[in-house]
Motif scaffolding. Structure first.
Motif, PDB file in Angstrom:
ATOM      1  N   GLU A  10       0.835  -1.212   0.000  1.00 32.76           N
ATOM      2  CA  GLU A  10       0.000   0.000   0.000  1.00 32.76           C
ATOM      3  C   GLU A  10       0.863   1.254   0.000  1.00 32.76           C
ATOM      4  N   LEU A  11       1.919   1.249   0.797  1.00 30.74           N
ATOM      5  CA  LEU A  11       2.810   2.404   0.809  1.00 30.74           C
ATOM      6  C   LEU A  11       3.489   2.574  -0.554  1.00 30.74           C
ATOM      7  N   ALA A  12       3.903   1.465  -1.151  1.00 30.81           N
ATOM      8  CA  ALA A  12       4.531   1.535  -2.478  1.00 30.81           C
ATOM      9  C   ALA A  12       3.566   2.121  -3.505  1.00 30.81           C
ATOM     10  N   ALA A  13       2.321   1.671  -3.460  1.00 30.76           N
ATOM     11  CA  ALA A  13       1.318   2.157  -4.414  1.00 30.76           C
ATOM     12  C   ALA A  13       1.016   3.637  -4.210  1.00 30.76           C
ATOM     13  N   ASN A  14       1.113   4.110  -2.974  1.00 29.42           N
ATOM     14  CA  ASN A  14       0.806   5.502  -2.664  1.00 29.42           C
ATOM     15  C   ASN A  14       1.970   6.448  -2.899  1.00 29.42           C
ATOM     16  N   TYR A  15       3.216   5.961  -2.756  1.00 32.79           N
ATOM     17  CA  TYR A  15       4.341   6.890  -2.716  1.00 32.79           C
ATOM     18  C   TYR A  15       5.461   6.626  -3.731  1.00 32.79           C
ATOM     19  N   LEU A  16       5.507   5.450  -4.327  1.00 38.97           N
ATOM     20  CA  LEU A  16       6.591   5.169  -5.273  1.00 38.97           C
ATOM     21  C   LEU A  16       6.110   5.399  -6.701  1.00 38.97           C
ATOM     22  N   PRO A  17       6.658   6.402  -7.397  1.00 41.50           N
ATOM     23  CA  PRO A  17       6.234   6.681  -8.776  1.00 41.50           C
ATOM     24  C   PRO A  17       6.494   5.475  -9.680  1.00 41.50           C
ATOM     25  N   GLY A  18       5.518   5.165 -10.486  1.00 38.64           N
ATOM     26  CA  GLY A  18       5.692   4.081 -11.439  1.00 38.64           C
ATOM     27  C   GLY A  18       5.559   2.688 -10.863  1.00 38.64           C
ATOM     28  N   TYR A  19       5.200   2.605  -9.590  1.00 42.50           N
ATOM     29  CA  TYR A  19       5.068   1.265  -8.986  1.00 42.50           C
ATOM     30  C   TYR A  19       3.911   0.512  -9.629  1.00 42.50           C
ATOM     31  N   GLN A  20       4.183  -0.703 -10.063  1.00 36.08           N
ATOM     32  CA  GLN A  20       3.166  -1.544 -10.680  1.00 36.08           C
ATOM     33  C   GLN A  20       2.777  -2.642  -9.699  1.00 36.08           C
ATOM     34  N   ILE A  21       1.520  -2.676  -9.348  1.00 40.21           N
ATOM     35  CA  ILE A  21       1.098  -3.633  -8.335  1.00 40.21           C
ATOM     36  C   ILE A  21       1.132  -5.065  -8.831  1.00 40.21           C
ATOM     37  N   GLY A  22       1.082  -5.256 -10.132  1.00 39.73           N
ATOM     38  CA  GLY A  22       1.191  -6.592 -10.697  1.00 39.73           C
ATOM     39  C   GLY A  22       0.106  -7.525 -10.190  1.00 39.73           C
ATOM     40  N   GLY A  23       0.527  -8.712  -9.732  1.00 35.50           N
ATOM     41  CA  GLY A  23      -0.439  -9.713  -9.297  1.00 35.50           C
ATOM     42  C   GLY A  23      -0.854  -9.583  -7.856  1.00 35.50           C
ATOM     43  N   TYR A  24      -0.407  -8.546  -7.162  1.00 37.28           N
ATOM     44  CA  TYR A  24      -0.748  -8.431  -5.745  1.00 37.28           C
ATOM     45  C   TYR A  24      -2.153  -7.868  -5.595  1.00 37.28           C
ATOM     46  N   LYS A  25      -3.098  -8.670  -5.160  1.00 40.57           N
ATOM     47  CA  LYS A  25      -4.505  -8.269  -5.103  1.00 40.57           C
ATOM     48  C   LYS A  25      -5.085  -8.317  -3.699  1.00 40.57           C
ATOM     49  N   ARG A  26      -4.335  -8.805  -2.719  1.00 37.39           N
ATOM     50  CA  ARG A  26      -4.907  -9.076  -1.396  1.00 37.39           C
ATOM     51  C   ARG A  26      -5.543  -7.832  -0.776  1.00 37.39           C
ATOM     52  N   LYS A  27      -6.849  -7.893  -0.554  1.00 42.03           N
ATOM     53  CA  LYS A  27      -7.634  -6.827   0.070  1.00 42.03           C
ATOM     54  C   LYS A  27      -7.620  -5.528  -0.719  1.00 42.03           C
ATOM     55  N   GLY A  28      -7.001  -5.537  -1.896  1.00 43.10           N
ATOM     56  CA  GLY A  28      -6.915  -4.308  -2.660  1.00 43.10           C
ATOM     57  C   GLY A  28      -5.912  -3.348  -2.045  1.00 43.10           C
ATOM     58  N   VAL A  29      -5.726  -2.221  -2.678  1.00 44.76           N
ATOM     59  CA  VAL A  29      -4.799  -1.209  -2.175  1.00 44.76           C
ATOM     60  C   VAL A  29      -5.576   0.074  -1.917  1.00 44.76           C
ATOM     61  N   ARG A  30      -5.494   0.566  -0.706  1.00 45.60           N
ATOM     62  CA  ARG A  30      -6.255   1.751  -0.314  1.00 45.60           C
ATOM     63  C   ARG A  30      -5.335   2.949  -0.125  1.00 45.60           C
ATOM     64  N   LYS A  31      -5.930   4.120  -0.115  1.00 41.00           N
ATOM     65  CA  LYS A  31      -5.166   5.342   0.051  1.00 41.00           C
ATOM     66  C   LYS A  31      -4.762   5.545   1.503  1.00 41.00           C
ATOM     67  N   VAL A  32      -3.668   6.276   1.679  1.00 40.02           N
ATOM     68  CA  VAL A  32      -3.223   6.648   3.026  1.00 40.02           C
ATOM     69  C   VAL A  32      -4.011   7.884   3.427  1.00 40.02           C
TER      70      VAL A  32
END
Length: 351
Positions: free
Chosen positions: A79-101
């Motif tokens: 979740e932190l990677a998705a919120n703060y790392l530019p260009g981060y690709q979540i790929g196959g990681y789906k667990r509980k989805g990714v929410r905003k901080v």
């Protein structure tokens, strides 16, 4: 650089701001892990870590967010990677989805804060729990985990005698110990003691080597360690959840006269190493965990700080010397020779 290393570089101050916390003097915020009116949790932007001087909670930016959002470390990392790392690709990681901080994560945590809604207060039955935990572990039959732990401790230079003196013990069968404690004590009491988390699990799952802290002959705190070197997503040490650290080996202080020198180390293993070689020593648990009220315990002795051979250790020794001077306590600073990282390393490898 792997993903965890990148996420650990994310600014903990930025994360705290995005969660709705207002930084006060010296980068303090109101601790989300216990109720308080005066901010006692300090953010350290240079290392992206935190420490609460009220309840003892500490960790890195991932642990900070994971505990607030009440999710697993790995989930928080993504979740932190998705919120703060530019260009981060979540790929196959789906667990509980990714929410905003968002500040709502803090509100959710506050609604679920566990058993003790106030600041931690030591109660005698906490020692009953810790001592029963030690007793049942010491009664377990030997197995490979116990042998690996002993081999590791001996590789750190410790004799059987010093391990027995400090009553070091090992969780060799997690499930048996967990079941025994759950059947013996009330879950709320186990959680209040810091030995169990909010999900009702014994916290020392990956940290089987247990270091007990005694005060007036009773166990008042526990610290645990992994066997050998930890993997990237596991800390080397784990402390009781939400319980302020105590001074390790403090029971020696009332027995010493005014001419004795007491060495103050960062880690418990450094303290044990000095004791094994005939020195009087106590440990802070970590240089970040020092409490000013501890200084008055040293009024009858001479104090020598013997911290790790790094910039943080040298800085802490200077700061604590100034604190002790305010209480009229004589201090000096000992230096671990260059080439050695700490006291244990020096005594183990010196020629």
């Amino acid at each position: 650089m792997d993903l965890l290393a990148q996420v650990r570089d994310i600014s903990i101050v930025q994360v705290a701001n995005d969660l709705g916390y207002q930084l006060q003097f010296n980068r303090k915020i109101l601790c989300p892990f216990h109720d308080e009116k005066t901010a006692s949790l300090v953010l350290y932007p240079q290392t992206n870590t935190f420490y609460c001087f009220g309840c003892g909670k500490h960790g890195d930016v991932v642990g900070f967010y994971a505990d607030i959002s009440r999710q697993e470390y790995r989930t928080a990392m993504h979740e932190l990677a998705a919120n703060y790392l530019p260009g981060y690709q979540i790929g196959g990681y789906k667990r509980k989805g990714v929410r905003k901080v968002t500040p709502e994560r803090v509100k959710a945590h506050k609604k679920l804060t566990a058993p003790d809604s106030g600041a931690y207060v030591y109660r005698e039955y906490h020692s009953d729990i810790y001592e029963e935990f030690q007793r049942i572990c010491e009664q377990q039959p030997g197995n490979q985990i116990g042998q690996d732990a002993l081999d590791y401790l001996q590789s750190r230079g410790f004799t059987q005698e010093v391990l027995q003196t400090f009553r070091i013990f090992v969780v060799t069968d997690y499930e048996t110990v967990h079941a025994h404690l759950r059947n013996t004590f009330n879950l709320l009491d186990l959680q209040e003691s810091g030995l169990y988390n909010e999900r009702g699990n014994l916290i020392f799952y990956r940290h089987p080597i247990i270091i007990p802290y005694f005060k007036r002959g009773r166990i008042v705190f526990l610290q645990a360690r992994v066997i050998g070197s930890p993997t990237d997503n596991i800390s080397r040490y784990q402390f009781l959840s939400g319980v302020p650290v105590e001074l390790f080996n403090q029971d020696i202080l009332p027995r010493l006269g005014p001419k004795h020198t007491v060495f103050v180390t960062e880690g418990a293993f450094d303290c044990m190493t000095l004791a094994q070689h005939g020195y009087h020593a106590v440990s802070l648990g970590s240089a970040t965990m020092f409490k000013r009220e501890w200084a008055k315990l040293f009024k009858r002795v001479e104090v020598c700080f013997y911290f790790d051979n790094d910039e943080a250790g040298k800085k802490a020794a200077l700061e604590f010397s100034e604190t002790f001077a305010q209480y009229g306590i004589s201090t000096r600073i000992g230096a671990v020779p260059e080439g050695f990282k700490d006291v244990n390393d020096y005594f183990l490898n010196r020629r």
